[in-house]
Design an enzyme around this catalytic site. Structure first.
Site, PDB file in Angstrom:
ATOM      1  N   ASP A   1       0.194   5.344   0.667  1.00 47.46           N
ATOM      2  CA  ASP A   1      -0.870   6.241   1.153  1.00 47.46           C
ATOM      3  C   ASP A   1      -0.529   7.715   1.102  1.00 47.46           C
ATOM      4  O   ASP A   1       0.564   8.092   1.517  1.00 47.46           O
ATOM      5  CB  ASP A   1      -1.076   6.018   2.663  1.00 47.46           C
ATOM      6  CG  ASP A   1      -1.727   4.718   2.993  1.00 47.46           C
ATOM      7  OD1 ASP A   1      -2.509   4.223   2.183  1.00 47.46           O
ATOM      8  OD2 ASP A   1      -1.451   4.213   4.100  1.00 47.46           O
TER       9      ASP A   1
ATOM     10  N   GLU B   1       0.843  -1.208   0.000  1.00 45.70           N
ATOM     11  CA  GLU B   1       0.000   0.000   0.000  1.00 45.70           C
ATOM     12  C   GLU B   1       0.873   1.252   0.000  1.00 45.70           C
ATOM     13  O   GLU B   1       1.923   1.282   0.630  1.00 45.70           O
ATOM     14  CB  GLU B   1      -0.879  -0.027   1.267  1.00 45.70           C
ATOM     15  CG  GLU B   1      -1.813   1.139   1.421  1.00 45.70           C
ATOM     16  CD  GLU B   1      -2.767   0.962   2.617  1.00 45.70           C
ATOM     17  OE1 GLU B   1      -3.184  -0.168   2.934  1.00 45.70           O
ATOM     18  OE2 GLU B   1      -3.089   1.995   3.234  1.00 45.70           O
TER      19      GLU B   1
ATOM     20  N   GLU C   1      -2.623  10.707   2.899  1.00 48.00           N
ATOM     21  CA  GLU C   1      -3.820  11.073   3.663  1.00 48.00           C
ATOM     22  C   GLU C   1      -3.714  12.548   4.006  1.00 48.00           C
ATOM     23  O   GLU C   1      -2.731  12.983   4.615  1.00 48.00           O
ATOM     24  CB  GLU C   1      -3.896  10.237   4.951  1.00 48.00           C
ATOM     25  CG  GLU C   1      -4.159   8.778   4.640  1.00 48.00           C
ATOM     26  CD  GLU C   1      -4.223   7.890   5.877  1.00 48.00           C
ATOM     27  OE1 GLU C   1      -3.858   8.339   6.981  1.00 48.00           O
ATOM     28  OE2 GLU C   1      -4.633   6.736   5.714  1.00 48.00           O
TER      29      GLU C   1
END
Ligand SMILES: *[C@@H]1O[C@H](CO)[C@@H](O)[C@H](O)[C@H]1NC(C)=O
Length: 263
Positions: free
Chosen positions: A87, A85, A89
């Site tokens: 990310d 993953e 955010e």
């Protein structure tokens, strides 16, 4: 225009959560996915394709005004228990205070590689992080074997997102809306256990991105971001890792000091 023609959003994405809170707008002027969050639900979308290697671009418009407590995310995620993953955010803030971009990388289901930056700059074209492939020499796993989908979402994280959870979401200002547009994937599509880029495809048939590195200018830009906007780096958090920093941290420190002596 060809890359963003009218059916673009529908063809590339599906709504994965919060149905009535997510809208795809497809017309001649706009191809936008808008996601909203209220007390009842957040929402998300995911790409129909899975990609193994690629360069993906998308424009995000974050929640405006008081976005405290909300998180808008844009990420890549593979399936399974030992997933990979990447990310981004975007942690909301009260009006006038800066957004924070929180970044993590998971390999084999393990993350703990957080970095945070103030979003006082345009991320566009400015590298903020490089995670090198040291797998063959050091055994540090690298996210290169599991195809990933591209996701966007908006959700409530008032218990931790803003000023460490001190500032809660002001629900009287809901719904909070973020939008995503101009998706462009220069990428190898994974389908039926095979990649659209074969092992002998050349960079002229796949695209420049396949052999592209940061280069000297990219390295300089990234160092500038790290000097001026970095808030947190797991690689310097000795308190968190009293028994020694993760192995990839010491590899990059060695490289960094080599750069400095060359100056
Ligand atoms: C919000 O703004 C304050 C400065 O007023 C800053 O310290 C903080 O890092 C910002 N972002 C978040 C997510 O708390």
């Amino acid at each position: 225009m060809s890359a963003f023609d009218a059916a673009n959003m529908d063809q590339n994405f599906e709504i994965t959560w919060g149905n009535s809170h997510a809208h795809m707008i497809n017309n001649n002027i706009d191809q936008v996915i808008s996601l909203s969050l209220d007390k009842a639900s957040g929402s998300s979308f995911g790409s129909k394709n899975q990609y193994l290697f690629g360069k993906v671009d998308m424009q995000l418009k974050l929640v405006h005004g008081n976005s405290a407590g909300t998180v808008t995310s844009y990420y890549l995620h593979s399936e399974g228990l030992t997933w990979d993953e990447i990310d981004f955010e975007f942690l909301g803030n009260v009006s006038g205070d800066p957004y924070v971009v929180h970044n993590n990388i998971y390999t084999q289901g393990k993350g703990n590689r957080e970095q945070q930056f103030y979003l006082c700059f345009f991320v566009d074209g400015i590298p903020i992080r490089e995670f090198k492939n040291h797998e063959s020499t050091s055994g540090i796993s690298f996210p290169s074997k599991k195809p990933m989908r591209v996701y966007g979402s908006i959700w409530d994280a008032e218990d931790w997102a803003t000023k460490g959870g001190l500032v809660k979401t002001n629900w009287t200002e809901a719904p909070f809306t973020a939008s995503f547009k101009n998706f462009n994937a220069n990428a190898c599509v994974w389908s039926y256990a095979a990649s659209s880029c074969t092992s002998n495809s050349s960079s002229s048939s796949v695209g420049e991105w396949i052999t592209q590195g940061l280069g000297a200018i990219g390295e300089e830009k990234m160092k500038w971001v790290h000097r001026n906007y970095m808030i947190y780096n797991y690689c310097t958090d000795m308190k968190r890792f009293p028994n020694g920093l993760p192995p990839e941290c010491t590899i990059s420190v060695t490289k960094e000091s080599k750069f400095n002596t060359n100056k």
